[in-house]
Scaffold this motif. Sequence first.
Motif, PDB file in Angstrom:
ATOM      1  N   ALA A  43       0.834  -1.209   0.000  1.00  0.00           N
ATOM      2  CA  ALA A  43       0.000   0.000   0.000  1.00  0.00           C
ATOM      3  C   ALA A  43       0.862   1.251   0.000  1.00  0.00           C
ATOM      4  O   ALA A  43       0.502   2.268  -0.618  1.00  0.00           O
ATOM      5  N   LYS A  44       2.016   1.188   0.664  1.00  0.00           N
ATOM      6  CA  LYS A  44       2.891   2.362   0.746  1.00  0.00           C
ATOM      7  C   LYS A  44       3.871   2.455  -0.418  1.00  0.00           C
ATOM      8  O   LYS A  44       4.219   3.556  -0.846  1.00  0.00           O
ATOM      9  N   THR A  45       4.338   1.307  -0.930  1.00  0.00           N
ATOM     10  CA  THR A  45       5.411   1.332  -1.929  1.00  0.00           C
ATOM     11  C   THR A  45       4.935   1.060  -3.348  1.00  0.00           C
ATOM     12  O   THR A  45       5.617   1.438  -4.306  1.00  0.00           O
ATOM     13  N   ALA A  46       3.805   0.377  -3.503  1.00  0.00           N
ATOM     14  CA  ALA A  46       3.293   0.044  -4.836  1.00  0.00           C
ATOM     15  C   ALA A  46       1.760   0.070  -4.797  1.00  0.00           C
ATOM     16  O   ALA A  46       1.107  -0.960  -4.924  1.00  0.00           O
ATOM     17  N   PRO A  47       1.167   1.249  -4.603  1.00  0.00           N
ATOM     18  CA  PRO A  47      -0.284   1.333  -4.387  1.00  0.00           C
ATOM     19  C   PRO A  47      -1.123   0.793  -5.538  1.00  0.00           C
ATOM     20  O   PRO A  47      -2.213   0.262  -5.305  1.00  0.00           O
ATOM     21  N   LEU A  48      -0.633   0.901  -6.770  1.00  0.00           N
ATOM     22  CA  LEU A  48      -1.402   0.362  -7.894  1.00  0.00           C
ATOM     23  C   LEU A  48      -1.479  -1.161  -7.818  1.00  0.00           C
ATOM     24  O   LEU A  48      -2.541  -1.754  -8.057  1.00  0.00           O
ATOM     25  N   LEU A  49      -0.363  -1.798  -7.494  1.00  0.00           N
ATOM     26  CA  LEU A  49      -0.379  -3.252  -7.335  1.00  0.00           C
ATOM     27  C   LEU A  49      -1.226  -3.648  -6.131  1.00  0.00           C
ATOM     28  O   LEU A  49      -1.978  -4.627  -6.180  1.00  0.00           O
ATOM     29  N   HIS A  50      -1.091  -2.908  -5.041  1.00  0.00           N
ATOM     30  CA  HIS A  50      -1.892  -3.195  -3.853  1.00  0.00           C
ATOM     31  C   HIS A  50      -3.378  -3.182  -4.168  1.00  0.00           C
ATOM     32  O   HIS A  50      -4.149  -3.992  -3.641  1.00  0.00           O
ATOM     33  N   GLY A  51      -3.796  -2.295  -5.042  1.00  0.00           N
ATOM     34  CA  GLY A  51      -5.203  -2.219  -5.400  1.00  0.00           C
ATOM     35  C   GLY A  51      -5.647  -3.276  -6.382  1.00  0.00           C
ATOM     36  O   GLY A  51      -6.833  -3.359  -6.713  1.00  0.00           O
ATOM     37  N   GLY A  52      -4.712  -4.107  -6.852  1.00  0.00           N
ATOM     38  CA  GLY A  52      -5.042  -5.131  -7.832  1.00  0.00           C
ATOM     39  C   GLY A  52      -5.114  -6.519  -7.237  1.00  0.00           C
ATOM     40  O   GLY A  52      -5.496  -6.715  -6.088  1.00  0.00           O
ATOM     41  N   ARG A  53      -4.693  -7.492  -8.052  1.00  0.00           N
ATOM     42  CA  ARG A  53      -4.798  -8.917  -7.699  1.00  0.00           C
ATOM     43  C   ARG A  53      -3.395  -9.454  -7.445  1.00  0.00           C
ATOM     44  O   ARG A  53      -2.581  -9.532  -8.359  1.00  0.00           O
ATOM     45  N   VAL A  54      -3.147  -9.831  -6.207  1.00  0.00           N
ATOM     46  CA  VAL A  54      -1.796 -10.195  -5.770  1.00  0.00           C
ATOM     47  C   VAL A  54      -1.833 -11.562  -5.086  1.00  0.00           C
ATOM     48  O   VAL A  54      -2.717 -11.821  -4.256  1.00  0.00           O
ATOM     49  N   ILE A  55      -0.875 -12.404  -5.435  1.00  0.00           N
ATOM     50  CA  ILE A  55      -0.677 -13.660  -4.710  1.00  0.00           C
ATOM     51  C   ILE A  55       0.624 -13.537  -3.926  1.00  0.00           C
ATOM     52  O   ILE A  55       1.672 -13.211  -4.491  1.00  0.00           O
ATOM     53  N   VAL A  56       0.544 -13.776  -2.626  1.00  0.00           N
ATOM     54  CA  VAL A  56       1.726 -13.752  -1.760  1.00  0.00           C
ATOM     55  C   VAL A  56       2.048 -15.183  -1.357  1.00  0.00           C
ATOM     56  O   VAL A  56       1.174 -15.910  -0.874  1.00  0.00           O
ATOM     57  N   ALA A  57       3.298 -15.576  -1.589  1.00  0.00           N
ATOM     58  CA  ALA A  57       3.760 -16.915  -1.215  1.00  0.00           C
ATOM     59  C   ALA A  57       4.648 -16.803   0.010  1.00  0.00           C
ATOM     60  O   ALA A  57       5.790 -16.348  -0.084  1.00  0.00           O
TER      61      ALA A  57
END
Length: 415
Positions: A191-205
């Motif tokens: 949210a702080k470093t890549a807000p566009l990605l944060h607002g999208g679809r992310v898979i965290v492993a």
Amino acid sequence: MSHVITLNAGSSSLKFGLFSLPSDDPVAICTGIVDRIGSAGATIRAKTSDGRTLGGDVADGIADHHEALNHVLDLIIQQFPAANIAAVGHRIVHGGPDHDQPILLTPESLAALDELSPFAPLHQPYNLSGVRASVERFPDAVQVACFDTAFHRSHPWVNDTFALPTEYYDKGVRRYGFHGLSYEYISGHLAKTAPLLHGGRVIVAHLGNGASMCGMIHGRSVGSSMGFSAIDGLPMGTRCGQLDPGVVLYLMDQKGMSVDEITELLYRKSGLLGLSGLSSDMRTLEKSDSGSARRAISYFNFRARRELGALAAVLGGLDAVVFTGGIGENSALVRERICVNMGWLGIELDHDANTDHARIISTPLSRVQVMVIPTNEELVIARAAARFVYPHMYETLLDKASPAAPPPADGSGPE
């Protein structure tokens, strides 16, 4: 100045931290880990904010988490005698269906959490043992529980239930998801470093001795590889991961195994250890030339690739993949084998960047950005504990660190 201790017990480790509480964000004074608990090779490693290294090998080993905790508290008290411990924040693996936020621990809440121990037998008893020990050592400090399951309480119903009669769902037999503190940190970091990605679809492993994957939309969990217990999903150091329940019935009916014997098998003798017959530690397996070690690594990567594709379907697409956790942050081999030939999903790995452990390990032309972000569960715990010590000072901070967004209302949403 007040201070917070954080305690984060894993299945074979104990992470800890000492934080000061200034006006903006908790600041780490010392962070460390007790590694390989239960083995002769146990170590305590810690670093201070001024660059000092503390701890080392423990000559006689560390038998269990209670002994590890006493070593940690002794180290903190000896090295920082002037610390004013106002709160102790605890990672509690299982919070049940009702806890979606940290809580203040009381004798009543501690007893209620103890009843959830059968849901997480490899973690919950150690977590609660840490609470009791810290109450004895710091009786005037606030004790705060931070739940690994809380982050996943935003799951749509279809990702939260099993196809059992609904009475079991009402009794708590449902998919909880775990590693929520790690996912909360990654969500806040994006949210702080890549807000566009944060607002999208992310898979965290989150890949470590315990391993899971989480699909997020707008920083909120909508799907997790782990389910009712911390044994589900990906294979782990000593846990089997996804397993046909018919295997358990077979072991009981045909092999006469007891509940305790099956628990020991599935939680402590399976996973990378069971497959390799050598070690539960990915570092050891990667250095080995044995065929069983290679097969164990291959199975781990295969299951992670399978879950990656499944979660992409849950999300309805994919914008980013984040690797974190001990294996995710440090094993270039595992990251490469999970991402290779994933061009159909939009992943194009930059092999040189991956080998160099760069933050972004995808190529500039990759439709899906692949990143390596070290997790910081201790900071998440420290922030939560600070909120109970100075509620007005840290309320805004935590809201910014974990921004809220409505769950998706698409095909994966609640019915």
